[in-house]
Scaffold this motif. Structure first.
Motif, PDB file in Angstrom:
ATOM      1  N   ASP A 198      10.806   3.190 -13.723  1.00  0.00           N
ATOM      2  CA  ASP A 198      10.551   2.255 -14.911  1.00  0.00           C
ATOM      3  C   ASP A 198      10.116   1.009 -14.788  1.00  0.00           C
ATOM      4  N   GLU A 199      10.125   0.242 -13.508  1.00  0.00           N
ATOM      5  CA  GLU A 199       9.730  -0.905 -13.332  1.00  0.00           C
ATOM      6  C   GLU A 199       8.484  -0.984 -12.541  1.00  0.00           C
ATOM      7  N   ILE A 200       7.596   0.223 -12.322  1.00  0.00           N
ATOM      8  CA  ILE A 200       6.379   0.310 -11.651  1.00  0.00           C
ATOM      9  C   ILE A 200       5.171   0.280 -12.829  1.00  0.00           C
ATOM     10  N   GLU A 201       4.396  -0.845 -12.451  1.00  0.00           N
ATOM     11  CA  GLU A 201       3.385  -0.918 -13.534  1.00  0.00           C
ATOM     12  C   GLU A 201       2.067  -0.027 -13.113  1.00  0.00           C
ATOM     13  N   ALA A 202       1.877  -0.110 -11.957  1.00  0.00           N
ATOM     14  CA  ALA A 202       0.704   0.531 -11.312  1.00  0.00           C
ATOM     15  C   ALA A 202       0.860   0.806  -9.827  1.00  0.00           C
ATOM     16  N   MET A 203       0.410   2.102  -9.360  1.00  0.00           N
ATOM     17  CA  MET A 203       0.462   2.301  -8.075  1.00  0.00           C
ATOM     18  C   MET A 203      -0.828   3.101  -7.542  1.00  0.00           C
ATOM     19  N   LYS A 204      -1.145   2.756  -6.469  1.00  0.00           N
ATOM     20  CA  LYS A 204      -2.455   3.054  -6.098  1.00  0.00           C
ATOM     21  C   LYS A 204      -2.464   3.567  -4.333  1.00  0.00           C
ATOM     22  N   LYS A 205      -2.962   4.785  -3.833  1.00  0.00           N
ATOM     23  CA  LYS A 205      -3.099   4.926  -2.455  1.00  0.00           C
ATOM     24  C   LYS A 205      -4.185   3.732  -2.126  1.00  0.00           C
ATOM     25  N   GLN A 206      -3.960   3.452  -0.836  1.00  0.00           N
ATOM     26  CA  GLN A 206      -4.495   2.629   0.081  1.00  0.00           C
ATOM     27  C   GLN A 206      -5.296   3.283   1.261  1.00  0.00           C
ATOM     28  N   GLU A 207      -6.405   2.708   1.509  1.00  0.00           N
ATOM     29  CA  GLU A 207      -7.149   3.261   2.787  1.00  0.00           C
ATOM     30  C   GLU A 207      -6.757   2.291   4.098  1.00  0.00           C
ATOM     31  N   VAL A 208      -5.682   1.495   3.932  1.00  0.00           N
ATOM     32  CA  VAL A 208      -5.466   0.387   5.051  1.00  0.00           C
ATOM     33  C   VAL A 208      -4.211   1.003   5.800  1.00  0.00           C
ATOM     34  N   SER A 209      -4.102   0.893   7.162  1.00  0.00           N
ATOM     35  CA  SER A 209      -2.935   1.234   7.621  1.00  0.00           C
ATOM     36  C   SER A 209      -1.753   0.202   7.650  1.00  0.00           C
ATOM     37  N   ILE A 210      -0.602   0.503   7.644  1.00  0.00           N
ATOM     38  CA  ILE A 210       0.406  -0.354   7.773  1.00  0.00           C
ATOM     39  C   ILE A 210       0.490  -1.179   8.955  1.00  0.00           C
ATOM     40  N   MET A 211      -0.075  -0.722  10.054  1.00  0.00           N
ATOM     41  CA  MET A 211      -0.236  -1.167  11.320  1.00  0.00           C
ATOM     42  C   MET A 211      -1.129  -2.224  11.412  1.00  0.00           C
ATOM     43  N   PRO A 212      -0.466  -3.412  12.075  1.00  0.00           N
ATOM     44  CA  PRO A 212      -1.258  -4.442  11.701  1.00  0.00           C
ATOM     45  C   PRO A 212      -2.864  -4.536  12.606  1.00  0.00           C
ATOM     46  N   GLY A 213      -3.929  -4.969  12.084  1.00  0.00           N
ATOM     47  CA  GLY A 213      -5.272  -4.991  12.422  1.00  0.00           C
ATOM     48  C   GLY A 213      -5.516  -6.262  13.179  1.00  0.00           C
ATOM     49  N   ASN A 214      -4.735  -7.018  13.670  1.00  0.00           N
ATOM     50  CA  ASN A 214      -4.921  -8.165  14.681  1.00  0.00           C
ATOM     51  C   ASN A 214      -4.096  -8.049  15.904  1.00  0.00           C
ATOM     52  N   ILE A 215      -3.924  -6.821  16.229  1.00  0.00           N
ATOM     53  CA  ILE A 215      -2.958  -6.657  17.536  1.00  0.00           C
ATOM     54  C   ILE A 215      -3.814  -7.540  18.735  1.00  0.00           C
ATOM     55  N   SER A 216      -5.053  -7.426  18.799  1.00  0.00           N
ATOM     56  CA  SER A 216      -5.786  -7.989  19.903  1.00  0.00           C
ATOM     57  C   SER A 216      -5.365  -9.576  19.803  1.00  0.00           C
ATOM     58  N   GLU A 217      -5.091 -10.168  18.804  1.00  0.00           N
ATOM     59  CA  GLU A 217      -4.810 -11.486  18.721  1.00  0.00           C
ATOM     60  C   GLU A 217      -3.299 -11.885  19.244  1.00  0.00           C
ATOM     61  N   LEU A 218      -2.392 -10.872  18.947  1.00  0.00           N
ATOM     62  CA  LEU A 218      -0.954 -11.082  19.076  1.00  0.00           C
ATOM     63  C   LEU A 218      -0.559 -10.563  20.282  1.00  0.00           C
ATOM     64  N   LEU A 219      -1.235  -9.859  20.892  1.00  0.00           N
ATOM     65  CA  LEU A 219      -0.879  -9.484  22.415  1.00  0.00           C
ATOM     66  C   LEU A 219      -2.016 -10.219  23.557  1.00  0.00           C
ATOM     67  N   SER A 220      -1.469 -10.623  24.626  1.00  0.00           N
ATOM     68  CA  SER A 220      -2.520 -11.085  25.659  1.00  0.00           C
ATOM     69  C   SER A 220      -3.276  -9.969  26.019  1.00  0.00           C
ATOM     70  N   VAL A 221      -4.279 -10.027  26.929  1.00  0.00           N
ATOM     71  CA  VAL A 221      -5.085  -9.106  27.205  1.00  0.00           C
ATOM     72  C   VAL A 221      -4.399  -8.104  28.326  1.00  0.00           C
TER      73      VAL A 221
END
Length: 316
Positions: free
Chosen positions: A279-302
């Motif tokens: 009863d506290e949800i105003e709106a909910m929508k499915k996303q096309e984005v993974s919860i996995m970070p998309g910048n892992i190449s920046e977070l890990l060294s080569v």
């Protein structure tokens, strides 16, 4: 020719004839003659391949057996195959099973993605006989196996690929052991083990990766890490929720009841559960984005990145 020589020749012919008879007899027993024998095509052999060399259980479960969710549950598959065959205009459920293995992108079950590999290609490379055996086993899941009918599809099943596969060569000299350390290292800005489980170790927020190296290529791992939203495994889609107070949440649905919604969200690099009353949800929508970070190449060294690839390759 004297009598002695005749006896020798007659004896030789008899011996040769005897061995020819034995050869034909044994061939008949072993099922290797005629080119159309079922040989090792049995449901029992197929079951072993399903849970073993075929790596089918990496993506599929059968009722309470296994826990994989990448592909559909195969319990009762034979009955569903017949229904889908009628809908698709195919001759039989067996035809549907064969087509689905020969070209796994052809009849993708609704709600799932095109992630099933061709099992006769690398890295799995099942022989034609093993594929036919798996089909015989699949027929037992809600039906009865028909080996004679299966063998009629023999020529439609490709033989295991004989093409030379260029071995994966990492740009850096790394080891699977090094990659495993990176995978679980909680001191890093991103820790794979906080979302993925391997052989009982880690957390099952995202898809389990046990055995993933046996069904996917290193190139697949590279793409999946660098672009995690390209293919999102069923059951791990994210949703965007806004509460009546205007608070936004983006995460995975852990549970959804009439009273409340439980999400797994990322907060400051850690995965946490958030319970939101319905009863506290105003709106909910499915996303096309993974919860996995998309910048892992920046977070890990080569080096760390390729070490993780090497670790995933080793999971067979």
């Amino acid at each position: 020719m004297n009598k002695t020589m005749l006896k020798i020749v007659a004896f030789g012919v008899a011996v040769i004839g005897f061995y020819m008879y034995i050869t034909v007899y044994v061939t008949g027993l072993s099922g290797t003659g005629g080119g159309e024998s079922a040989g090792g095509v049995t449901p029992e052999a197929g079951e072993q391949i399903f849970w073993g060399d075929g790596q089918c259980s990496t993506c599929h479960k059968i009722g309470s057996s296994g826990s994989a969710t990448r592909g559909p549950d195969q319990e009762g598959l034979a009955e569903r195959a017949e229904e889908r065959a009628k809908t698709l205009g195919l001759s039989s459920g067996l035809d549907y099973l064969v087509e689905s293995i020969v070209d796994p992108d052809k009849y993708v079950v609704e709600g799932y993605d095109k992630i099933m590999p061709k099992v006769y290609d690398p890295p799995i490379m099942l022989s034609r006989e093993k594929i036919l055996a798996v089909i015989a086993y699949l027929q037992t899941l809600g039906g009865e196996p028909d080996i004679d009918s299966i063998m009629k599809f023999k020529d439609k099943i490709p033989e295991a690929s004989k093409k030379k596969v260029k071995p994966w060569v990492s740009p850096m000299e790394v080891t699977a052991e090094e990659g495993e350390q990176v995978f679980y290292d909680e001191s890093l800005d991103v820790t794979c083990g906080k979302c993925h489980m391997v052989k009982g170790r880690g957390t099952k927020v995202g898809p389990e990766l046990t055995g993933i190296g046996a069904i996917q290529t290193p190139e697949y791992f590279v793409e999946s890490i660098l672009n995690p939203s390209a293919v999102i495994v069923k059951g791990y889609e994210t949703v965007f929720v806004i509460t009546v107070d205007g608070i936004p949440y983006n995460g995975l649905i852990k549970s959804d009841t009439e009273e409340e919604l439980t999400l797994i969200v990322e907060e400051s690099g850690t995965m946490e559960e958030v319970v939101i009353p319905k009863d506290e949800i105003e709106a909910m929508k499915k996303q096309e984005v993974s919860i996995m970070p998309g910048n892992i190449s920046e977070l890990l060294s080569v080096r760390q990145f390729y070490a993780v690839i090497e670790f995933l390759r080793s999971l067979k």
